[in-house]
Design a protein around this motif. Structure first.
Motif, mmCIF file in Angstrom:
data_model
loop_
_atom_site.group_PDB
_atom_site.id
_atom_site.type_symbol
_atom_site.label_atom_id
_atom_site.label_comp_id
_atom_site.label_asym_id
_atom_site.label_seq_id
_atom_site.Cartn_x
_atom_site.Cartn_y
_atom_site.Cartn_z
ATOM 1 N N ASP A 1 0.850 -1.190 0.000
ATOM 2 C CA ASP A 1 0.000 0.000 0.000
ATOM 3 C C ASP A 1 0.883 1.237 0.000
ATOM 4 O O ASP A 1 1.758 1.368 0.861
ATOM 5 C CB ASP A 1 -0.867 0.038 1.267
ATOM 6 C CG ASP A 1 -2.005 -0.961 1.201
ATOM 7 O OD1 ASP A 1 -2.308 -1.411 0.078
ATOM 8 O OD2 ASP A 1 -2.575 -1.282 2.252
ATOM 9 N N ARG B 1 -1.448 -1.187 -4.178
ATOM 10 C CA ARG B 1 -2.620 -0.338 -4.037
ATOM 11 C C ARG B 1 -2.176 1.089 -3.766
ATOM 12 O O ARG B 1 -1.305 1.324 -2.926
ATOM 13 C CB ARG B 1 -3.500 -0.830 -2.887
ATOM 14 C CG ARG B 1 -4.809 -0.075 -2.793
ATOM 15 C CD ARG B 1 -5.758 -0.788 -1.863
ATOM 16 N NE ARG B 1 -5.245 -0.767 -0.497
ATOM 17 C CZ ARG B 1 -6.023 -0.559 0.579
ATOM 18 N NH1 ARG B 1 -7.321 -0.390 0.434
ATOM 19 N NH2 ARG B 1 -5.500 -0.574 1.789
ATOM 20 N N GLU C 1 -8.864 5.246 -4.193
ATOM 21 C CA GLU C 1 -8.058 4.035 -4.364
ATOM 22 C C GLU C 1 -7.844 3.741 -5.836
ATOM 23 O O GLU C 1 -8.718 3.992 -6.659
ATOM 24 C CB GLU C 1 -8.800 2.826 -3.781
ATOM 25 C CG GLU C 1 -8.885 2.802 -2.291
ATOM 26 C CD GLU C 1 -9.635 1.567 -1.832
ATOM 27 O OE1 GLU C 1 -9.165 0.921 -0.906
ATOM 28 O OE2 GLU C 1 -10.689 1.246 -2.423
ATOM 29 N N LEU D 1 -3.258 4.800 -2.532
ATOM 30 C CA LEU D 1 -4.286 5.553 -1.810
ATOM 31 C C LEU D 1 -3.969 7.013 -2.039
ATOM 32 O O LEU D 1 -2.882 7.478 -1.680
ATOM 33 C CB LEU D 1 -4.230 5.213 -0.329
ATOM 34 C CG LEU D 1 -4.479 3.737 -0.043
ATOM 35 C CD1 LEU D 1 -3.802 3.300 1.227
ATOM 36 C CD2 LEU D 1 -5.969 3.468 0.017
#
Lengths: 544, 57, 372
Positions: C120, C179, C209, C181
């Motif tokens: 992330d 991912r 996202e 953000l």
């Protein structure tokens, strides 16, 4: 007392206007400047709108040329990024609210009463007021260029919080000017609706109205529906800036995305406000010069209405990358794709009208044909942009800039030029100079395509919008665009020359200036006298 | 009623026979067309929303 | 004869267009992810559909314009409205659109599937730089454009990656689902790398996202695509994709450097050291508004050279850097800069361009202030 309308023969109908003038019981008309300030004549107000629009077209055009000059080469040469942003913003605002919208209102003022056989607009004094709001609004807007901190610099879409918390002090003036322009539009729209619904010649039903009248009727409803939304959103901005609210400020619990929903709920119908009257104009010109009835009158009316209804359902396709939920993304993608259907119907109708006609290529026809081709190219890129996953790559690049300039410049603006060439004989009594008009046409077509076609490539290759400087691989496209813009801008001086020459003299035009023209405006003399249809004409449906 | 719905549907699709249209304009009341038109527009929105919801699955 | 003509016209058009659309640098890049290839193929499909419709529509149009000229004696026919034709030209486009909507829906669903990410990364847009934070790894840094101002003003030759180069790129491993953000500190920005087919708005107060799985090592360049103020055009995005083991090595190196920096907080720094570090920070963070020579561009961006408010009140000066000035363009650097950087840049501003406060601001003071 019952009114008795004489049933005019064709010969009579050209003289009713003169007769109306003779027995008129009007006051002494003001002369000089006051004549224009106080006028309530739909024709004079129409001319004022058109002259105002042309002026704004040149001011907005100069801003565009500043932008293109800076983008001629990579690197910063002429202006600072801060001023560059002011130029892109002012160019967009002036062209949308100051040039294209007033041009269509001016055409409606001149032509709607003439096309439906009305003596004037239904509310003449309101008409005067709605025009004179505009010079005030745009003087205010242009004055922001000279204020400390400069003019609005956040793009014509003025996304919050760039346009609120981070905006220059002049933003409050920008909001006020947009309020004034908005009031002007709403009043103009009310006037047009009142005129069309109440003042049609005896015998003219809704489905007998020329398409320019139809498209304007629908446009006027769109205006009344969405201008208050714009007024609301800029008032919320005003409160955020000056009264400490936080509608759009995340720090205060507000929502920057809410701004975009509200703006585009206004903005997308606004796009159709800029194009529907153009459809009406082209639908008048093509049958005239193909000497053949419009193929599907009724389906054109239906298609216009469908586009208007769908325009309220597609606003978030401008927001595919703001992080909408998947369902919303799909809904707006499907709804947007649906709009292609009625738009296609329109193009097919124009082309079928040309098929097996008897076609000539006078200047209005040249512009109308260029409209059909180039607007359709803009429609194709619109269809591509509707595909949401692909839009993740197109969004906010020069591909979008190419798309909306194709529908607005060789789209809306070419339609306005076509209308001017088409109706100039009615306004001035003279034909526009044919050779010069052709020069204007060809230079404009070449200029427009040189300017905007390369933008498709630079956008696909990765050039974002609204940047004052760019990476080296975009240099060639930008150089071509800038040269094209210079050519297009300069060739509009020819347009002014043609108009001035046409007002001052030229080949005399008869009442029916174009052989294939059918609508009521061609039954009054050229130039149209100040007062027309004081006695309503008896509308007879053309028999085919 | 059924003929009003049929005419509104035809208008949504954009194709209508000339004769049917003439009848609508001579005998129909505008109000009924407006009401049915608005209702059908809402149905269209609901339909597209339904398809989107199903597609999002 | 007529069909032959149409075919020739279509062939010629295709021949003219195809080198353009296939040429590199004229079209959407195919990219280096499965998703970017899918999007590219959607793009080409809809493009060819448009070309096909265009050939038919413009073919009929130009044929009519040519064939039915009055100068060639054409007489107008008198026909209008044909239910069959009208139904056809409404229904056929509808079918084409449905056919197009099906693959588009599938791709979109794929794009929205952010599940099962292995890494992330928090991406924060700020006027006018990107900040990357590797969640759970304790690594965070800002990424500023590194193209020198002299190249922009034309005083120096422009180099290959003009405006598309940064001091520190986002480093990601290949074949790994990452991912992203996205959010922003001030205005709306938009993070875009064409070859990764990722574009997502970074909005203050929201976390969006998106995800990416890069298949080939390399350096991929993009830009901010949402107008975000003065230096919107100077906010590049650069992603460096490394093989997995190289990425692990990079990660270890970054962690060690972060520890080194953390240790520096406790010791006393010399004026010269702070000035050197401060000049570097000032150049990448502050100079875009306050200018390299501290002259600013009033009224929006005040001058720092000779700024007595700042020189007379060191506490106010530090507070402005840490917390920003609300309602203005001055952001809070509390989380963007580490204590050493804040101390260094404050020291630099107090002692550069003829400013002669003569004092130093120590990182340890900043740590105390941040803990309050």
């Amino acid at each position: 007392m019952a009114f008795h309308f004489p049933k005019p023969t064709p010969e009579q109908s050209t003289t009713t206007a003169d007769a109306g003038l003779a027995d008129s019981h009007h006051h002494e008309r003001p002369r000089g400047l006051m004549r224009w300030v106080l006028t309530t004549s739909h024709k004079e107000i129409g001319s004022l709108y058109l002259i105002f629009s042309l002026t704004m077209f040149f001011i907005g055009g100069i801003f565009a040329l500043v932008v293109r000059a800076e983008l001629f080469q990579p690197g910063l040469q002429l202006v600072e990024p801060e001023f560059f942003n002011q130029m892109t913003t002012m160019h967009g605002l002036i062209m949308v609210f100051g040039a294209v919208m007033p041009a269509f209102v001016g055409l409606a003022n001149w032509m709607v009463p003439l096309q439906i056989g009305a003596p004037d607009m239904a509310l003449p004094r309101l008409n005067n007021f709605s025009f004179w709001l505009l010079p005030v609004a745009f003087t205010l807007l242009l004055s922001t260029l000279f204020m400390p901190g400069g003019a609005p610099n956040f793009g014509w879409t003025f996304y919050a919080p760039l346009s609120t918390t981070y905006a220059p002090p002049s933003t409050t003036f920008f909001i006020l000017s947009l309020h004034l322009a908005g009031i002007s539009s709403i009043l103009g729209a009310i006037n047009i609706i009142a005129t069309i619904l109440n003042l049609r010649a005896p015998g003219m039903r809704m489905m007998d109205m020329p398409l320019f009248v139809w498209t304007w009727l629908i446009t006027a409803f769109l205006l009344i529906a969405v201008m208050p939304v714009l007024a609301g959103v800029i008032t919320m901005m005003l409160m955020d800036i000056n009264f400490g609210t936080s509608f759009f400020s995340a720090a205060g619990g507000g929502d920057p995305v809410l701004f975009q929903h509200l703006f585009w709920f206004f903005g997308h119908p606004e796009v159709y406000i800029l194009i529907l009257p153009a459809f009406g104009i082209v639908s008048a010109i093509i049958p005239t010069f193909a000497r053949k009835r419009l193929f599907g009158y009724a389906s054109m009316v239906y298609a216009t209405a469908s586009i208007a209804i769908l325009s309220f359902l597609v606003w978030a396709h401008h927001m595919f990358v703001v992080g909408l939920p998947l369902v919303a993304e799909l809904f707006f993608m499907y709804a947007t794709m649906l709009i292609a259907v009625p738009t296609g119907v329109k193009v097919f109708n124009w082309i079928t009208t040309l098929f097996r006609g008897s076609i000539t290529f006078e200047p209005p026809m040249l512009f109308a044909l260029a409209f059909v081709v180039l607007f359709t190219i803009g429609g194709f890129s619109g269809l591509m942009l509707a595909i949401a996953p692909a839009d993740f790559q197109y969004h906010d690049t020069y591909f979008v800039v190419a798309h909306f300039h194709y529908v607005l410049v060789p789209g809306a603006v070419f339609a306005i030029m076509a209308a001017v060439y088409y109706w100039l004989p009615k306004w001035t009594g003279h034909y526009p100079h044919e050779r010069l008009s052709q020069v204007h046409f060809w230079l404009s077509v070449i200029g427009v395509n040189l300017t905007f076609f390369p933008m498709h490539f630079s956008g696909l290759a990765g050039m974002p919008r609204r940047i004052p400087d760019y990476a080296l691989q975009f240099a060639d496209f930008n150089m071509v665009s800038s040269l094209g813009a210079l050519l297009y801008g300069a060739s509009q001086l020819v347009f002014v020359l043609v108009i001035v020459m046409c007002v001052r003299g030229g080949k005399k035009a008869p009442a029916k200036a174009w052989e294939g023209a059918e609508d009521l405006e061609w039954s009054v003399p050229s130039p149209a006298p100040l007062h027309t249809f004081e006695t309503p004409p008896n509308f007879e449906r053309p028999v085919h | 009623m059924w003929s009003v719905i049929k005419s509104v549907l035809a208008a949504f699709f954009g194709v209508q026979r000339d004769q049917q249209r003439r009848e609508d304009f001579e005998h129909g009341k505008p109000v009924s067309f407006i009401i049915v038109g608005i209702a059908m527009a809402m149905l269209l929105v609901a339909l597209v929303a339904l398809i989107a919801t199903l597609a999002a699955g | 004869m007529r069909t032959l003509l149409v075919r020739v016209a279509a062939g010629l058009t295709l021949a003219l267009i195809s080198p353009l659309v296939l040429a590199n640098g004229w079209n959407m890049p195919i990219g280096v992810t499965a998703l970017s290839r899918e999007i590219h193929s959607l793009h080409m499909t809809i493009f060819w559909i448009c070309v096909a419709i265009g050939v038919v529509v413009f073919g009929v149009m130009f044929y009519s314009l040519f064939r039915y000229r009055r100068s060639k004696g054409a007489e107008a026919a008198n026909f209008h409205e044909h239910t069959g034709v009208e139904v056809l030209w409404t229904a056929v486009p509808l079918l084409i659109l449905v056919a197009m909507a099906v693959p588009a829906t599938a791709t979109l669903k794929n794009m929205y599937d952010v599940s099962d990410a292995e890494i992330d990364v928090m991406v924060t847009g700020q006027q006018w730089r990107w900040r990357y934070e590797y969640l759970g790894e304790d690594i965070a840094f800002t990424s500023n454009m590194s193209t020198p101002r002299e190249q922009i003003s034309g005083e120096a030759e422009k180099t290959e990656n003009y405006l598309l180069e940064v001091d520190e790129p986002l480093v990601l491993p290949v074949d790994t689902k990452v991912r992203l953000l996205l959010t922003a500190d001030d205005v709306i920005h938009s993070w875009w790398v064409p070859e990764l087919a990722v574009k997502q708005d970074a909005i203050p107060g929201f976390v969006n996202e998106n995800w990416v799985r890069i298949e080939e090592p390399g350096i991929y360049r993009g830009q901010c695509t949402e107008l975000c103020g003065m230096d919107h055009g100077f906010m590049p995005v650069v992603v460096e994709a490394l093989e997995k083991d190289e990425y692990e090595a990079w990660l270890a190196e970054r962690k060690e450097a972060a520890e080194q920096e953390a240790m520096g907080v406790d010791r006393e720094w010399e004026l010269a050291e702070l000035m050197e570090r401060g000049e570097q920070v000032y150049g990448s963070i502050c100079a875009s508004c306050h200018q390299a020579d501290g002259s600013g561009s009033p009224p929006a961006f005040p001058a720092l050279a000779g700024n007595t408010d700042m020189l007379d009140d060191v506490e106010w000066h530090i507070d402005t850097i840490i917390n920003g000035v609300s309602g203005s363009a001055m952001p809070a650097f509390r989380s963007t800069l580490n204590p050493v950087e804040i101390a260094a840049v404050a020291t630099y501003e107090r002692n550069a361009w003829g400013n002669d406060a003569g004092d130093t601001v120590q990182p340890s003071e900043i740590v105390e202030l941040l803990e309050e």
